[in-house]
Motif scaffolding. Structure first.
Motif, PDB file in Angstrom:
ATOM      1  N   ASP A  68      63.349  98.409  73.171  1.00  0.00           N
ATOM      2  CA  ASP A  68      63.850  97.896  71.895  1.00  0.00           C
ATOM      3  C   ASP A  68      65.058  98.684  71.398  1.00  0.00           C
ATOM      4  OD1 ASP A  68      61.793  96.107  72.058  1.00  0.00           O
ATOM      5  OD2 ASP A  68      60.699  96.819  70.288  1.00  0.00           O
ATOM      6  N   THR A  69      65.762  99.362  72.315  1.00  0.00           N
ATOM      7  CA  THR A  69      67.008 100.032  71.934  1.00  0.00           C
ATOM      8  C   THR A  69      68.158  99.038  71.966  1.00  0.00           C
ATOM      9  OG1 THR A  69      66.272 102.209  72.667  1.00  0.00           O
ATOM     10  CG2 THR A  69      68.641 101.859  72.546  1.00  0.00           C
ATOM     11  N   LEU A  70      68.407  98.453  73.121  1.00  0.00           N
ATOM     12  CA  LEU A  70      69.478  97.465  73.286  1.00  0.00           C
ATOM     13  C   LEU A  70      68.875  96.109  73.567  1.00  0.00           C
ATOM     14  CD1 LEU A  70      72.460  96.643  73.741  1.00  0.00           C
ATOM     15  CD2 LEU A  70      72.167  97.366  76.143  1.00  0.00           C
ATOM     16  N   PHE A  71      69.228  95.135  72.731  1.00  0.00           N
ATOM     17  CA  PHE A  71      68.845  93.741  72.954  1.00  0.00           C
ATOM     18  C   PHE A  71      70.067  92.948  73.398  1.00  0.00           C
ATOM     19  CE2 PHE A  71      65.682  94.611  69.398  1.00  0.00           C
ATOM     20  CZ  PHE A  71      64.583  94.663  70.234  1.00  0.00           C
ATOM     21  N   ALA A  72      69.850  91.765  73.931  1.00  0.00           N
ATOM     22  CA  ALA A  72      70.947  90.832  74.129  1.00  0.00           C
ATOM     23  C   ALA A  72      71.525  90.495  72.754  1.00  0.00           C
ATOM     24  CB  ALA A  72      70.459  89.575  74.837  1.00  0.00           C
ATOM     25  N   LEU A  73      72.775  90.864  72.549  1.00  0.00           N
ATOM     26  CA  LEU A  73      73.501  90.658  71.290  1.00  0.00           C
ATOM     27  C   LEU A  73      72.907  91.420  70.108  1.00  0.00           C
ATOM     28  CD1 LEU A  73      74.699  86.925  71.267  1.00  0.00           C
ATOM     29  CD2 LEU A  73      76.076  88.999  71.392  1.00  0.00           C
ATOM     30  N   GLY A  74      72.101  92.437  70.355  1.00  0.00           N
ATOM     31  CA  GLY A  74      71.510  93.164  69.231  1.00  0.00           C
ATOM     32  C   GLY A  74      71.097  94.567  69.595  1.00  0.00           C
ATOM     33  N   CYS A  75      70.401  95.200  68.658  1.00  0.00           N
ATOM     34  CA  CYS A  75      69.769  96.490  68.900  1.00  0.00           C
ATOM     35  C   CYS A  75      68.534  96.565  68.007  1.00  0.00           C
ATOM     36  CB  CYS A  75      70.720  97.655  68.610  1.00  0.00           C
ATOM     37  SG  CYS A  75      70.958  98.051  66.850  1.00  0.00           S
ATOM     38  N   GLY A  76      67.684  97.532  68.266  1.00  0.00           N
ATOM     39  CA  GLY A  76      66.447  97.639  67.512  1.00  0.00           C
ATOM     40  C   GLY A  76      66.658  98.156  66.094  1.00  0.00           C
ATOM     41  N   ARG A  77      65.718  97.822  65.237  1.00  0.00           N
ATOM     42  CA  ARG A  77      65.735  98.389  63.888  1.00  0.00           C
ATOM     43  C   ARG A  77      65.511  99.900  63.953  1.00  0.00           C
ATOM     44  NH1 ARG A  77      64.952  95.109  59.296  1.00  0.00           N
ATOM     45  NH2 ARG A  77      64.750  92.880  59.764  1.00  0.00           N
ATOM     46  N   LEU A  78      66.041 100.597  62.975  1.00  0.00           N
ATOM     47  CA  LEU A  78      65.945 102.055  62.958  1.00  0.00           C
ATOM     48  C   LEU A  78      64.674 102.472  62.223  1.00  0.00           C
ATOM     49  CD1 LEU A  78      69.662 102.988  62.197  1.00  0.00           C
ATOM     50  CD2 LEU A  78      68.574 102.427  64.364  1.00  0.00           C
ATOM     51  N   PHE A  79      63.545 102.343  62.892  1.00  0.00           N
ATOM     52  CA  PHE A  79      62.272 102.688  62.262  1.00  0.00           C
ATOM     53  C   PHE A  79      62.078 104.192  62.141  1.00  0.00           C
ATOM     54  CE2 PHE A  79      60.746  98.429  63.942  1.00  0.00           C
ATOM     55  CZ  PHE A  79      60.731  97.829  62.685  1.00  0.00           C
TER      56      PHE A  79
ATOM     57  N   GLY B  47      78.330  93.954  80.969  1.00  0.00           N
ATOM     58  CA  GLY B  47      79.692  93.478  80.760  1.00  0.00           C
ATOM     59  C   GLY B  47      79.775  92.455  79.651  1.00  0.00           C
ATOM     60  N   VAL B  48      78.827  91.538  79.647  1.00  0.00           N
ATOM     61  CA  VAL B  48      78.772  90.520  78.591  1.00  0.00           C
ATOM     62  C   VAL B  48      78.469  91.177  77.244  1.00  0.00           C
ATOM     63  CG1 VAL B  48      77.444  88.544  77.750  1.00  0.00           C
ATOM     64  CG2 VAL B  48      78.170  88.635  80.135  1.00  0.00           C
ATOM     65  N   GLU B  49      77.551  92.133  77.239  1.00  0.00           N
ATOM     66  CA  GLU B  49      77.212  92.812  75.980  1.00  0.00           C
ATOM     67  C   GLU B  49      78.408  93.574  75.419  1.00  0.00           C
ATOM     68  OE1 GLU B  49      74.408  92.301  74.293  1.00  0.00           O
ATOM     69  OE2 GLU B  49      73.940  90.922  75.926  1.00  0.00           O
ATOM     70  N   LYS B  50      79.148  94.242  76.275  1.00  0.00           N
ATOM     71  CA  LYS B  50      80.305  95.008  75.811  1.00  0.00           C
ATOM     72  C   LYS B  50      81.349  94.107  75.157  1.00  0.00           C
ATOM     73  CE  LYS B  50      79.760  98.404  79.529  1.00  0.00           C
ATOM     74  NZ  LYS B  50      80.362  98.992  80.754  1.00  0.00           N
ATOM     75  N   ALA B  51      81.427  92.861  75.628  1.00  0.00           N
ATOM     76  CA  ALA B  51      82.426  91.928  75.106  1.00  0.00           C
ATOM     77  C   ALA B  51      81.971  91.197  73.852  1.00  0.00           C
ATOM     78  CB  ALA B  51      82.798  90.912  76.181  1.00  0.00           C
ATOM     79  N   THR B  52      80.649  91.153  73.593  1.00  0.00           N
ATOM     80  CA  THR B  52      80.148  90.258  72.545  1.00  0.00           C
ATOM     81  C   THR B  52      79.151  90.878  71.578  1.00  0.00           C
ATOM     82  OG1 THR B  52      78.429  89.451  74.066  1.00  0.00           O
ATOM     83  CG2 THR B  52      80.487  88.187  73.967  1.00  0.00           C
ATOM     84  N   ASN B  53      78.493  91.969  71.941  1.00  0.00           N
ATOM     85  CA  ASN B  53      77.428  92.534  71.095  1.00  0.00           C
ATOM     86  C   ASN B  53      78.044  93.426  70.027  1.00  0.00           C
ATOM     87  OD1 ASN B  53      75.292  94.080  70.020  1.00  0.00           O
ATOM     88  ND2 ASN B  53      74.156  94.042  71.942  1.00  0.00           N
ATOM     89  N   PRO B  54      77.955  93.049  68.747  1.00  0.00           N
ATOM     90  CA  PRO B  54      78.633  93.841  67.709  1.00  0.00           C
ATOM     91  C   PRO B  54      78.130  95.276  67.623  1.00  0.00           C
ATOM     92  CG  PRO B  54      77.121  92.254  66.720  1.00  0.00           C
ATOM     93  CD  PRO B  54      77.222  91.907  68.169  1.00  0.00           C
ATOM     94  N   PHE B  55      76.871  95.510  68.003  1.00  0.00           N
ATOM     95  CA  PHE B  55      76.311  96.856  67.892  1.00  0.00           C
ATOM     96  C   PHE B  55      76.878  97.799  68.950  1.00  0.00           C
ATOM     97  CE2 PHE B  55      73.215  94.030  65.946  1.00  0.00           C
ATOM     98  CZ  PHE B  55      73.015  94.662  64.726  1.00  0.00           C
ATOM     99  N   LEU B  56      77.458  97.258  70.017  1.00  0.00           N
ATOM    100  CA  LEU B  56      78.139  98.077  71.016  1.00  0.00           C
ATOM    101  C   LEU B  56      79.635  98.187  70.747  1.00  0.00           C
ATOM    102  CD1 LEU B  56      76.566  96.908  74.425  1.00  0.00           C
ATOM    103  CD2 LEU B  56      75.952  98.890  73.026  1.00  0.00           C
ATOM    104  N   ARG B  57      80.108  97.536  69.691  1.00  0.00           N
ATOM    105  CA  ARG B  57      81.544  97.389  69.459  1.00  0.00           C
ATOM    106  C   ARG B  57      82.009  98.022  68.143  1.00  0.00           C
ATOM    107  NH1 ARG B  57      84.240  93.701  72.346  1.00  0.00           N
ATOM    108  NH2 ARG B  57      85.317  92.774  70.561  1.00  0.00           N
TER     109      ARG B  57
END
Length: 253
Positions: free
Chosen positions: A131-142, A212-222
């Protein structure tokens, strides 16, 4: 490596792994033993490894029953040794674990929880990110801070673009709806969001993604990308602050 998705609960994914060269069989984050047992019996496979990324019950709830049935080695984060029952092999940053003829590298990636780890199999080009990196997301900071999670995500972002990302949940459609509010002018993101909507309409999983797709589209990696910072009105800001803003917006979305 053979990798099979096993849906569980409302939106979890459990991953069943097999190394064809050795016959080793593993499972990643078995929150529920029953669907895993059914799949193992259907395939006539004997479980040898149980991989846990973090301590949440929807990822470890099946450990005990699976270990009782097969005697498999329960593997997980050393930092969570007190919170994961039955764990025998405790791992941390930079360590490795053999899985038949394959080797997984371990990354310490706190943020969602304080002890979270991820498993990367270089030969199989597979990352199990929990639950660290999701497709187009990341986990909540619990249990962690924005700085911890950003550091963790940057660590995973450094892996090769063709790495397949196997995450803990099918959150991609809702993540896509949010992502386009952060970066509405990202053509690759808009195209991906449309593809995801079509996949889910057909009842298909959106996992695995690729880095590669995540780097181009996932806001949490950008969060360190100028175009994302500009879209948020935070040009030149500390990426940790930008990440925290994005995470806060997603929490309220």
């Amino acid at each position: 490596m053979d990798i099979h998705l096993i849906p569980a609960f409302a939106d979890n994914y459990i991953y069943l792994l097999r190394d064809p060269a050795s016959g080793a069989v593993g499972v990643v984050d078995p929150g529920d033993a029953q669907p895993v047992l059914a799949e193992l019996e259907r395939r006539n496979w004997t479980l040898t490894h149980i991989f846990n990324t973090h301590h949440h019950n929807d990822h470890i709830g099946g450990n005990h029953a699976l270990k009782a049935r097969y005697g498999a080695d329960v593997i997980g984060p050393r930092a969570d040794a007190a919170r994961i029952p039955d764990m025998e092999t405790c791992l941390g940053e930079g360590e490795t674990i053999s899985f038949g003829s394959l080797t997984a590298q371990v990354f310490f990636v706190p943020g969602h929880t304080s002890g979270h780890i991820a498993f990367w199999f270089p030969e199989a080009k597979a990352l199990f990110s929990g639950d660290t990196l999701f497709a187009l997301g990341c986990g909540r900071l619990f249990e962690g801070t924005p700085a911890q999670m950003w550091t963790s995500l940057v660590k995973l972002r450094g892996l090769p673009d063709d790495t397949r990302v196997y995450c803990g949940h099918e959150y991609t459609l809702s993540n896509a709806r949010f992502a386009v509010t952060v970066e509405p002018d990202n053509a690759a993101l808009r195209s991906r969001a449309a593809e995801i909507a079509a996949q889910r309409e057909r009842g298909e999983p959106t996992i695995p993604s690729t880095l590669g797709v995540e780097k181009a589209t996932n806001p949490f990696l950008r969060a360190d990308r100028p175009e994302v910072q500009a879209a948020l009105g935070m040009a030149g800001a500390d990426p940790v602050a930008v990440f925290a803003e994005i995470r806060g917006r997603k929490d309220r979305f």
